[in-house]
Design a protein around this motif. Sequence first.
Motif, PDB file in Angstrom:
ATOM      1  N   ARG A 315     -25.726  43.591 -10.816  1.00 32.80           N
ATOM      2  CA  ARG A 315     -25.073  44.149  -9.622  1.00 32.80           C
ATOM      3  C   ARG A 315     -24.025  43.186  -9.089  1.00 32.80           C
ATOM      4  N   LEU A 316     -24.337  41.902  -9.114  1.00 29.00           N
ATOM      5  CA  LEU A 316     -23.385  40.910  -8.637  1.00 29.00           C
ATOM      6  C   LEU A 316     -22.188  40.820  -9.581  1.00 29.00           C
ATOM      7  N   ILE A 317     -22.435  40.921 -10.897  1.00 32.23           N
ATOM      8  CA  ILE A 317     -21.339  40.875 -11.864  1.00 32.23           C
ATOM      9  C   ILE A 317     -20.387  42.048 -11.644  1.00 32.23           C
ATOM     10  N   LYS A 318     -20.951  43.237 -11.434  1.00 30.17           N
ATOM     11  CA  LYS A 318     -20.123  44.413 -11.186  1.00 30.17           C
ATOM     12  C   LYS A 318     -19.358  44.283  -9.873  1.00 30.17           C
ATOM     13  N   GLN A 319     -19.965  43.611  -8.912  1.00 25.34           N
ATOM     14  CA  GLN A 319     -19.327  43.445  -7.604  1.00 25.34           C
ATOM     15  C   GLN A 319     -18.193  42.424  -7.664  1.00 25.34           C
ATOM     16  N   LYS A 321     -16.701  41.233 -10.455  1.00 27.43           N
ATOM     17  CA  LYS A 321     -15.771  41.592 -11.532  1.00 27.43           C
ATOM     18  C   LYS A 321     -15.044  40.377 -12.125  1.00 27.43           C
ATOM     19  N   PRO A 322     -15.804  39.447 -12.719  1.00 26.91           N
ATOM     20  CA  PRO A 322     -15.128  38.321 -13.393  1.00 26.91           C
ATOM     21  C   PRO A 322     -14.342  38.818 -14.598  1.00 26.91           C
ATOM     22  N   GLU A 323     -13.528  37.966 -15.168  1.00 25.41           N
ATOM     23  CA  GLU A 323     -12.671  38.349 -16.291  1.00 25.41           C
ATOM     24  C   GLU A 323     -13.499  38.918 -17.450  1.00 25.41           C
ATOM     25  N   SER A 324     -13.092  40.078 -17.945  1.00 23.30           N
ATOM     26  CA  SER A 324     -13.736  40.753 -19.094  1.00 23.30           C
ATOM     27  C   SER A 324     -15.184  41.137 -18.805  1.00 23.30           C
ATOM     28  N   TYR A 325     -15.542  41.309 -17.538  1.00 26.60           N
ATOM     29  CA  TYR A 325     -16.932  41.590 -17.174  1.00 26.60           C
ATOM     30  C   TYR A 325     -17.443  42.881 -17.805  1.00 26.60           C
ATOM     31  N   ASP A 326     -16.540  43.862 -18.015  1.00 24.44           N
ATOM     32  CA  ASP A 326     -16.964  45.161 -18.541  1.00 24.44           C
ATOM     33  C   ASP A 326     -16.741  45.296 -20.051  1.00 24.44           C
ATOM     34  N   VAL A 327     -16.352  44.203 -20.705  1.00 26.24           N
ATOM     35  CA  VAL A 327     -16.189  44.210 -22.157  1.00 26.24           C
ATOM     36  C   VAL A 327     -17.524  43.849 -22.800  1.00 26.24           C
ATOM     37  N   ASP A 347     -22.498  30.796 -19.853  1.00 27.86           N
ATOM     38  CA  ASP A 347     -21.507  31.330 -18.907  1.00 27.86           C
ATOM     39  C   ASP A 347     -21.143  32.777 -19.239  1.00 27.86           C
ATOM     40  N   ILE A 348     -21.059  33.095 -20.527  1.00 26.26           N
ATOM     41  CA  ILE A 348     -20.744  34.472 -20.914  1.00 26.26           C
ATOM     42  C   ILE A 348     -21.921  35.390 -20.591  1.00 26.26           C
ATOM     43  N   LEU A 349     -23.139  34.920 -20.830  1.00 27.65           N
ATOM     44  CA  LEU A 349     -24.318  35.725 -20.486  1.00 27.65           C
ATOM     45  C   LEU A 349     -24.333  36.048 -18.996  1.00 27.65           C
ATOM     46  N   CYS A 350     -23.780  35.162 -18.214  1.00 25.48           N
ATOM     47  CA  CYS A 350     -23.789  35.336 -16.761  1.00 25.48           C
ATOM     48  C   CYS A 350     -22.612  36.156 -16.237  1.00 25.48           C
ATOM     49  N   SER A 351     -21.660  36.481 -17.105  1.00 25.15           N
ATOM     50  CA  SER A 351     -20.440  37.128 -16.607  1.00 25.15           C
ATOM     51  C   SER A 351     -20.123  38.465 -17.269  1.00 25.15           C
ATOM     52  N   ARG A 352     -21.031  38.970 -18.117  1.00 24.69           N
ATOM     53  CA  ARG A 352     -20.822  40.268 -18.757  1.00 24.69           C
ATOM     54  C   ARG A 352     -21.945  41.226 -18.385  1.00 24.69           C
ATOM     55  N   VAL A 353     -21.606  42.483 -18.251  1.00 22.77           N
ATOM     56  CA  VAL A 353     -22.608  43.497 -17.907  1.00 22.77           C
ATOM     57  C   VAL A 353     -23.399  43.936 -19.132  1.00 22.77           C
ATOM     58  N   THR A 354     -22.705  44.087 -20.250  1.00 19.10           N
ATOM     59  CA  THR A 354     -23.337  44.590 -21.478  1.00 19.10           C
ATOM     60  C   THR A 354     -23.374  43.488 -22.527  1.00 19.10           C
TER      61      THR A 354
END
Length: 462
Positions: A315-319, A321-327, A347-354
């Motif tokens: 939820r925080l990642i979607k809120q 929206k870091p770079e490439s968060y939805d990739v 860091d990538i595990l913490c910044s991507r939704v999928t």
Amino acid sequence: MLRIPSLKFGRVYRCGKFVFIVALFVILLMNTHNLFASFQRNELTDRRFIGLNKCPACFGTSWCRKFMNSQVTFEMWGRLRFLDFFNVKNVYFAQYGEPREGTRRVVLKRLGSNQELAEIDQKICKRATGRPRCDLIQGMYKTEFARLNGDVRLLTPEVVEGWSDLVHCPSQRLLDRVVRRYAETKDSGSFLLKNLKDTERMQLLMTLAFNPEPLVLQSFPSDEGWPFAKYLGACGRMVAVNYVGEELWSFYNAPWEKRVDLAKQLMDIAEQLTNNDFDFALYLLDVSFDNFAVGPRDGKVIVVDAENIIVADKRLIKQNKPESYDVWYESRYEECDKEACLSFSKDILCSRVTVDHNYYAICQNLLSRFATWRGITGGLLHDPPADIVKDGRLTTLLDECTRPQKLYGRFQAAKELREYLTQLTQLSNTNRFWNTFVHLQGSRYFVAAINHAKIGSSSAWG
């Protein structure tokens, strides 16, 4: 010529084995007094042995009354202190007795090796005084663990970010959950940090910094369906969790149907920890056969080592929206000269939704032909039946889940692998049912035939 080396090696092996047995016997003789004393006393009532003397630089006190009342006792081998030399991880099996519930098996953990525990003391002293040695209890009151005093309402991400894997990228929602479910306080249920006593607050923060496994078990409890061992309590630096069963490695050569069921459960765990209704993604950073266990009654697979887990708040990642968060992020397979190794970026595990990390970890380190543990390669699904080999689908899915050849191929392979393993499990259950049914029916016909023969014989002789 070829026999001489083998004969020499055999002789050396036998001599070495003999020397080891003699040495062990000598050690036993030298420790005879201590040996008998070990069986007579319960060291789990010793404040120094369990680390209670180090509090508040400890993990909690909720189970101290049980320890001091001798309700917790080592099982036989756990009482022999000279065996601690081989027990590097400081994990013990014990019996816990409750008047109304009877006795049950529990697991006791110091949450680190002796060296790691000594390093904890040194780090506390360095944080307090700048020197590696100090009065530990006084030193705790000079660290940041004590500076968060009762006036602080919330435990905030800025304070604890990066302390451990659990809080590598914490959200306020996660920290509120950790504080609210903290089991080492009588006033649990509140997310306000100020409601904890000073000692409880220091214990919580020290646990969060040095080994957050107890907090993972408390925040995501088994009672709510999470695949973790049940947290029971702590006294000093000894934590008690529920005994689950034998480690997963014990089932490496189990019947094929059993291994398929375990593999299916492992993929279900990967899915649950990745996608759940709470929007917390729990990524397993340390995946090996020793970190899972299987219940003896229900056959359920459980995670028994939860120290190295990153919790990302989707939820925080979607809120934010870091770079490439939805990739979609696909973990890259890399060969490694160590067992059970994984390649990942925290860091990538913490910044991507999928993210496909959990599928990758389970497939590579546990299920596929690339999985290696204790010098054996082949994975849990090794040596499938001939019809499975001929079909080829299992091998294809496992390979794609481990080393994907297509873009985002692991996501699809993991989904299809779960479905395929479910089908195989249902098929084996159906076959087992019909085999039992036929067996019972056959027994009935046999008994009926016997009875019929008896009736016929009686009438004939009558």
